[in-house]
Design an enzyme around this catalytic site. Structure first.
Site, short mmCIF file in Angstrom:
data_model
loop_
_atom_site.label_atom_id
_atom_site.label_comp_id
_atom_site.label_asym_id
_atom_site.label_seq_id
_atom_site.Cartn_x
_atom_site.Cartn_y
_atom_site.Cartn_z
CG PHE A 87 -56.22 58.64 57.40
CD1 PHE A 87 -55.42 57.75 58.09
CD2 PHE A 87 -57.52 58.26 57.09
CE1 PHE A 87 -55.89 56.50 58.45
CE2 PHE A 87 -58.00 57.01 57.44
CZ PHE A 87 -57.18 56.13 58.13
CG ASP A 88 -51.55 65.41 57.20
OD1 ASP A 88 -52.11 66.21 56.44
OD2 ASP A 88 -50.32 65.41 57.39
N GLY A 89 -52.54 63.95 54.81
CA GLY A 89 -52.08 63.38 53.55
C GLY A 89 -50.59 63.08 53.52
#
Length: 320
Positions: A160-162
Site C-alpha cells: 500500500f502507498d500511504g
C-alpha cells in the site's frame, strides 16, 4: 456466553479483473452488444485465461483451507448478463475457485451491490465503477494491465502507498498548496498527531484482524507500506498506525525513489497507489491498482493568470 464469530473479509471483483476478457471486450467495442453476446455464448465452453487479479484471488481463497472455515469470500460483480456470464462461471469452475455469489447487471454499473454484499474491497478494470465505490466509502482500485507473471510466493502479499490510500490526503494537500519544505515542517510539527484514515484503512484493519488468527503459526498474508516519504515525515506514519493498533509487516520509506524495483523485491501480489505516475511505473513489475482518491486525482485548479495550480510531477513522489 459464546464469542461472536469474526466478520468475513469480502473482496468484490469484476469479471474483467479476474479473467482475461480483452478479446471478447474488443468484440463489444468494435461490433456492439449483440455481437458480444453471441460471441460469449458461442465460446461459453472455452475457458478464459487468468486476468490481473487471478493469482491474488487464488491465494486469498486458500486462507479458508488454512483456517478450515469460511473467513474470506470473493464476490463476482459483472456487467455481463447471466446468460453471457455463463462462460465466466464455467471458467471459475474449471480453475476450482470457490466463488458462488455474483451479480450480473446486464450492462449497468454493478457498484451499487458492493455494500449489500458487505465487501471490504472492490477491484475492477472500470475506472467509473471504482470511483463510485470510493464515493460510497468502499476501498476500491482500478487494476492496470501488466505483462509480469504473478508472484510465485505462497504468501498473499499486499502493498500500500500511504497518503490518500491508507491515510487521508491531508498531508498531501499541504504539499500541493505550499511545497515540499512546508510539507516536511508540517509533518514534523504534527508528528504525534495521528493522520485521519484514508479509503483503505478499513480494509487494512480487516487484514490485520485476519492475520491475528494465525498467531503461533506462519501467516499466509503479509502487508507492506511502500511510501516515498522519508525521515522526518516517517514518524507521523508510524505513530498513526500505532494509534490505530494496526501492524504492518514491512515499511519502506523510499524518499522519492521509484517504487517498482522494491515492489518486485517484496514480491507484491498487488500494490495500491493514488498517483497515476507511480501506478504506471509499478505496473511494469507487479499487479497494480490505481486508487482515484485525494487531491492528486482532482482536476487542477486554474488561477487568475490562467495557469494550472499544480506542482511538477517529478517532485510528487517525494511524500506520498
Amino acid at each position: 456466553m459464546q464469542t461472536p464469530r469474526p466478520q468475513k473479509l469480502v473482496i468484490a471483483i469484476s469479471s474483467r479483473a479476474l479473467f482475461d476478457l480483452a478479446e471478447s471486450h474488443q468484440v463489444f467495442e468494435s461490433e456492439g452488444l449483440q455481437a458480444y453476446s453471441e460471441y460469449q455464448i458461442a465460446n461459453e465452453d472455452n475457458i478464459l485465461a487468468p486476468g490481473e487479479a487471478f493469482g491474488m484471488v487464488k491465494k486469498f481463497l486458500r486462507i479458508n483451507e488454512r483456517l478450515d472455515t469460511q473467513r474470506v469470500e470473493v464476490i463476482l460483480l459483472s456487467r455481463n448478463s447471466a446468460d453471457t456470464g455463463l462462460r465466466v462461471f464455467n471458467s471459475i469452475n474449471h480453475y476450482g475457485l470457490d466463488i458462488t455469489r455474483a451479480a450480473f447487471t446486464g450492462g449497468s454499473s454493478p457498484y451499487r451491490y458492493i455494500l449489500p454484499f458487505n465487501a471490504h474491497l472492490f477491484l475492477s478494470t472500470d475506472a467509473d465503477d471504482v470511483a463510485h465505490a470510493l464515493e460510497h466509502g468502499v476501498a476500491a482500485a482500478t487494476l492496470m494491465t501488466t505483462s509480469k507473471p504473478a508472484s510465485e510466493n505462497e504468501q498473499l502479499r499486499f502493498a500500500f502507498d500511504g497518503d490518500a490510500v491508507i491515510f487521508s490526503d491531508e498531508a498531501e494537500q499541504v504539499y500541493k498548496a505550499q511545497g515540499l519544505a512546508a510539507f516536511a515542517q508540517s509533518e514534523r510539527d504534527a508528528a504525534k498527531t495521528p493522520l485521519s484514515g484514508g479509503p483503505f484503512k478499513s480494509f487494512l484493519a480487516a487484514l490485520h484482524g485476519l492475520q491475528d488468527e494465525f498467531k503461533g503459526q506462519e501467516c499466509p498474508i503479509r502487508t507492506a507500506l511502500v511510501t516515498a516519504r522519508s525521515a522526518p515525515a516517517h514518524e507521523r506514519v508510524i505513530r498513526t498506525l500505532r494509534a490505530w493498533n494496526i501492524r504492518i509487516d514491512e515499511s519502506l520509506f523510499l524518499g522519492g525513489l521509484s517504487k517498482g524495483a522494491f515492489l518486485k523485491a517484496y514480491g507484491a501480489d498487488v500494490f495500491f497507489d493514488d498517483q497515476q505516475i507511480n501506478c504506471e511505473s509499478a505496473s511494469g513489475h507487479v499487479a497494480t491498482g490505481h486508487v482515484p482518491h485525494g487531491i492528486a486525482n482532482r482536476p487542477a485548479l486554474v488561477g487568475s493568470n490562467g495557469e494550472k495550480s499544480e506542482l511538477n510531477t517529478d517532485n510528487q513522489q517525494n511524500h506520498s
